[in-house]
Design a protein around this motif. Structure first.
Motif, PDB file in Angstrom:
ATOM      1  N   THR A 160      -7.646  -4.360  -3.513  1.00 24.21           N
ATOM      2  CA  THR A 160      -6.897  -3.416  -2.962  1.00 24.21           C
ATOM      3  C   THR A 160      -7.881  -2.162  -2.441  1.00 24.21           C
TER       4      THR A 160
ATOM      5  N   GLY B 266      -2.319  -1.833  -6.850  1.00 23.08           N
ATOM      6  CA  GLY B 266      -3.295  -2.790  -6.947  1.00 23.08           C
ATOM      7  C   GLY B 266      -2.953  -4.006  -7.978  1.00 23.08           C
TER       8      GLY B 266
ATOM      9  N   THR C  95      -0.303  -2.903  -2.552  1.00 24.13           N
ATOM     10  CA  THR C  95      -1.688  -2.093  -2.125  1.00 24.13           C
ATOM     11  C   THR C  95      -1.647  -0.724  -2.825  1.00 24.13           C
TER      12      THR C  95
END
Length: 118
Positions: A46, A26, A23
């Motif tokens: 993300t 990405g 996260t």
């Protein structure tokens, strides 16, 4: 982190593809399936996770995201931040006509508990 196999998720009815995504960056950490560009999907999704977290924080919801469902006319896209590591999320693409959404959500929870994502 060792490469995580997403192969068990292939057993989901209507399975098309899956990814494990960082996260913070990405980046695609692990992917399975070739029907979609998982690198592009990982980066884009993300942003969805980040946006929802920002809104939840602004609203002072004091809660965490269990999952996010994106319903397309032909597919379901499930985004599930990991309970064990909020910096990672699972992304699964299902054929809408051949999947059982409730069962898929249950199986994702079960899969997460069966793998060490630390």
């Amino acid at each position: 982190m060792a490469k995580i196999s997403l192969e068990p998720l292939r057993a989901l009815d209507g399975y098309i593809a899956s990814a494990l995504v960082d996260t913070e960056s990405g980046m695609l950490l692990s992917g399975d399936g070739t029907a979609i560009d998982l690198d592009l999907a990982s980066a884009g999704n993300t942003e969805v996770i980040r946006a929802k977290r920002k809104v939840a924080s602004s609203l002072k919801l004091n809660d965490t995201i269990e999952d996010i469902l994106i319903s397309l006319s032909k597919q379901y896209h499930l985004l599930r931040p990991l309970e064990s590591n909020q910096n990672l999320f699972l992304y699964v693409v299902l054929d809408r006509a051949r999947s059982n959404l409730a069962l898929a959500r249950h199986e994702l929870r079960t899969f997460e508990k069966s793998v060490d994502f630390s």
